[in-house]
Design a protein around this motif. Structure first.
Motif, PDB file in Angstrom:
ATOM      1  N   GLU A   1       0.928   3.753  -3.296  1.00 22.45           N
ATOM      2  CA  GLU A   1       0.328   5.086  -2.894  1.00 22.45           C
ATOM      3  C   GLU A   1       1.729   6.113  -3.233  1.00 22.45           C
ATOM      4  OE1 GLU A   1      -1.105   8.125   0.739  1.00 22.45           O
ATOM      5  OE2 GLU A   1      -0.053   6.535   1.128  1.00 22.45           O
TER       6      GLU A   1
ATOM      7  N   LEU B   1       0.652  -1.146   0.026  1.00 20.36           N
ATOM      8  CA  LEU B   1      -0.253   0.033  -0.208  1.00 20.36           C
ATOM      9  C   LEU B   1       0.733   1.182   0.051  1.00 20.36           C
ATOM     10  CD1 LEU B   1      -3.096   0.554   2.060  1.00 20.36           C
ATOM     11  CD2 LEU B   1      -1.393   2.220   1.879  1.00 20.36           C
TER      12      LEU B   1
ATOM     13  N   SER C   1      -4.867  -2.145  -3.261  1.00 17.97           N
ATOM     14  CA  SER C   1      -4.359  -2.676  -1.984  1.00 17.97           C
ATOM     15  C   SER C   1      -5.317  -3.825  -1.521  1.00 17.97           C
ATOM     16  CB  SER C   1      -4.171  -1.802  -1.023  1.00 17.97           C
ATOM     17  OG  SER C   1      -3.091  -0.830  -1.580  1.00 17.97           O
TER      18      SER C   1
ATOM     19  N   THR D   1      -5.568   3.633  -4.393  1.00 16.17           N
ATOM     20  CA  THR D   1      -4.864   2.791  -3.533  1.00 16.17           C
ATOM     21  C   THR D   1      -5.560   1.885  -2.724  1.00 16.17           C
ATOM     22  OG1 THR D   1      -3.430   4.583  -3.134  1.00 16.17           O
ATOM     23  CG2 THR D   1      -3.407   3.054  -1.398  1.00 16.17           C
TER      24      THR D   1
END
Length: 473
Positions: free
Chosen positions: A247, A243, A271, A267
Motif C-alpha cells: 500500500e 499489504l 494482497s 492493494t
C-alpha cells in the motif's frame, strides 16, 4: 515521598534534559529513550528513593517504580525535564530505532496481540462459563446442566454465539497487524474476512487430506485450491506485512488524482493473490513447524518437555524473545480451542514472585531490600514478572532467578500431568483463573501453589549451604 526530588535525581543520572528524546510510563516502569545511552548511571538510579530496579531493553532505559508510584514520578519528571508527555507507543517507536532487526521482529508479535487481548480474554471467559454448563458430573448431576435444564441449554447456545470472536481470530489479527505495520487497518479487515470466507473449504480438513471435493481456481496455468485459512495466524501476519508495504509502495507512485480509487483496489487484489499463492502456504509451513516443535517438547517429551518449556519462559523474557509466544498461543486456540501454554506462563511468573518472597525472608529486617522484594512480588500476582526479575532476582546474583526457573519447571510437570489448559491467553496469575478450562481450574491453583513452595524451598536450602548474595548474613 517527594516526587519532585525523585524526578530531579532521575534526570541528573540519565544525562540531563538534553539527553532525553522521549519519556512515557507503563504500569510499573518509567520508560526513557536517550540520545546517548552511555550517560546514565545505573547504580545511582537504583539507589533513588522508590526505585526497585533499572534495566535497558528494546532501546529504552526502564526504571521500575511500581504500580501507582510510577504515575506520580512520571508527572513530576515531564515537568522537571520540560518535555511533552509521550504515549507508550511513541516511546516504543523511538526505542525500536536503536534495536536490532531480530528483537524488533519479536516485539512486533507482542504489539499485534496486545491490542487483541481484551477481546480474546472476554470471549475466553464466556466460553469458560459455558463450559460449566456443558460439563458432565458437576453439581451432583450425572449429565450436564444444559442436558438437564432448558434454561441452561438456551444459555449455553447463546454464550456460544456471543463468544464467536475466537472463531474469527484471523480477521482481528489482520486488523491489528496491518495497523502495526503502518497500513490501512480497514483493508486488513477485508483480507481477514477472505481468510475465513464461508464459501471456501475448511483449511484443517484440507491439510489433513479429508477434503475430497476440492475445487480450484486456474489463473494463467496456476491452480489455487478454493480453501480458506481458518486459524491462519501466521498467514494473517505475513499478509498484513505485505499489504502494508505494498500500500505504501502504491501511494508513493500512483498519481494523487487516481490514488483514492487505485490504491485500495490494487492493494486488495494483489494482497489477496499473495495470500493464496505465497503467504498462506508459507504460513501453514511455519505453523506446522512450530506445531511440530511444541508437540515434540510438550506432547512427546512428556513431563521432561513440560519442565523445560515452563523453565525457559522467563529467560526468554529477559532476552525479549518471549513476544513470539503469543502468536503460538493464538494458533493453538484457533486450531484446537485450548491453550496449554498459559498454565506454563502462570507457573513461570509465580516462581519469580516466590523468589522475591524468598529474598524477603532472607533480607535484613526493616531493610530497603525487603521493601523492594515485597513490592516486586505483588505485580506477579497479576502476571507481571519484570519488576521481580530485574529488581530482585538477578540484581545481586542469578541464584534467586535460577531457583525460580527450576520451581517453574516442577509447576510445569504438574500442569502437564493434570492436563491443565486455558481457553484464551493474555491472563496469568490470579486473573488467569478466569480463562482456565473449568474442570481443571483447581489444578491450575494447585500447580501454582506447588511452584511457589518449591521455589522458596530451593532458595532457602541453597542459602543454608552457601549464602545467597543480597541476603542478610
Amino acid at each position: 515521598m517527594d516526587y519532585n526530588k525523585i524526578s530531579k535525581e532521575v534526570l541528573e543520572n540519565v544525562g540531563g534534559k538534553d539527553n532525553i528524546i522521549s519519556a512515557a510510563h507503563c504500569v510499573t516502569r518509567l520508560r526513557l529513550v536517550l540520545k546517548d545511552t552511555s550517560k546514565y548511571d545505573k547504580v545511582a538510579l537504583e539507589n533513588i528513593e522508590g526505585a526497585k530496579g533499572v534495566f535497558f531493553n528494546s532501546g529504552q532505559l526502564q526504571v521500575i517504580f511500581g504500580t501507582g508510584l510510577v504515575d506520580q514520578v512520571y508527572a513530576a519528571f515531564v515537568e522537571e525535564a520540560d518535555i511533552k508527555e509521550s504515549s507508550l507507543e511513541d516511546v516504543k517507536t523511538e526505542g525500536r530505532k536503536s534495536t536490532g532487526k531480530l528483537q524488533e521482529m519479536f516485539k512486533a508479535f507482542s504489539d499485534i496481540f496486545v491490542a487483541l487481548i481484551p477481546g480474546i480474554v472476554g470471549c475466553a471467559m464466556i466460553l469458560g462459563f459455558r463450559a460449566i454448563l456443558i460439563t458432565s458430573g458437576l453439581f451432583g448431576l450425572e449429565a450436564t446442566l444444559a442436558d438437564t435444564y432448558k434454561w441452561a441449554s438456551d444459555l449455553s447456545a447463546f454464550l456460544n454465539v456471543i463468544a464467536t470472536g475466537l472463531k474469527f481470530l484471523p480477521v482481528f489479527i489482520m486488523y491489528s497487524a496491518t495497523k502495526r505495520f503502518g497500513g490501512n487497518p480497514v483493508l486488513g479487515i477485508i483480507i481477514g474476512l477472505v481468510l475465513v470466507h464461508p464459501e471456501l473449504g475448511n483449511r484443517f480438513d484440507y491439510l489433513q487430506g479429508n477434503l475430497t471435493d476440492i475445487t480450484y481456481w486456474n489463473f494463467f496455468g496456476i491452480n489455487i485450491p478454493e480453501v480458506a485459512f481458518q486459524g491462519g495466524v501466521f498467514p494473517a501476519i505475513l499478509t498484513s506485512l505485505f499489504l502494508a508495504k505494498f500500500e505504501k509502495f502504491l501511494t508513493k507512485r500512483v498519481p494523487q488524482i487516481l490514488s483514492f480509487i487505485l490504491v485500495p483496489t490494487l492493494t486488495i487484489i494483489v494482497s489477496a493473490a499473495a495470500l493464496f499463492l505465497v503467504f498462506g502456504p508459507l504460513g501453514d509451513v511455519i505453523a506446522t513447524g512450530l506445531g511440530y516443535v511444541i508437540e515434540l517438547l510438550y506432547m512427546k517429551s512428556g513431563v521432561f518437555g513440560a519442565f523445560i518449556f515452563a523453565a525457559v519462559l522467563q529467560p526468554l523474557v529477559i532476552t525479549g524473545t518471549h513476544h513470539a509466544i503469543g502468536s503460538i498461543e493464538a494458533q493453538l486456540i484457533a486450531s484446537t480451542g485450548f491453550n496449554y501454554i498459559q498454565p506454563l506462563w502462570a507457573v513461570s511468573i509465580t516462581a519469580q514472585g516466590a523468589a522475591c518472597v524468598g529474598m524477603f525472608l532472607l533480607a535484613k529486617k526493616k531493610s530497603k531490600r525487603r521493601e523492594i522484594a515485597i513490592s516486586s512480588f505483588v505485580p506477579t500476582l497479576v502476571g507481571v514478572s519484570e519488576p521481580a526479575i530485574f529488581a530482585v532476582n538477578i540484581k545481586d546474583s542469578i541464584i534467586p532467578f535460577a531457583c525460580a526457573v527450576v520451581g517453574a519447571g516442577f509447576g510445569g510437570i504438574y500442569m502437564k500431568i493434570l492436563a491443565v489448559k486455558a481457553l484464551g491467553f493474555g491472563l496469568t496469575g490470579i486473573p488467569g483463573v478466569t480463562i482456565v478450562n473449568p474442570p481443571v481450574m483447581i489444578h491450575y491453583i494447585i500447580g501454582n501453589l506447588i511452584t511457589f513452595g518449591v521455589t522458596i524451598l530451593l532458595l532457602l536450602i541453597y542459602n543454608k549451604f552457601k549464602r545467597v548474595p543480597g541476603s542478610h548474613e
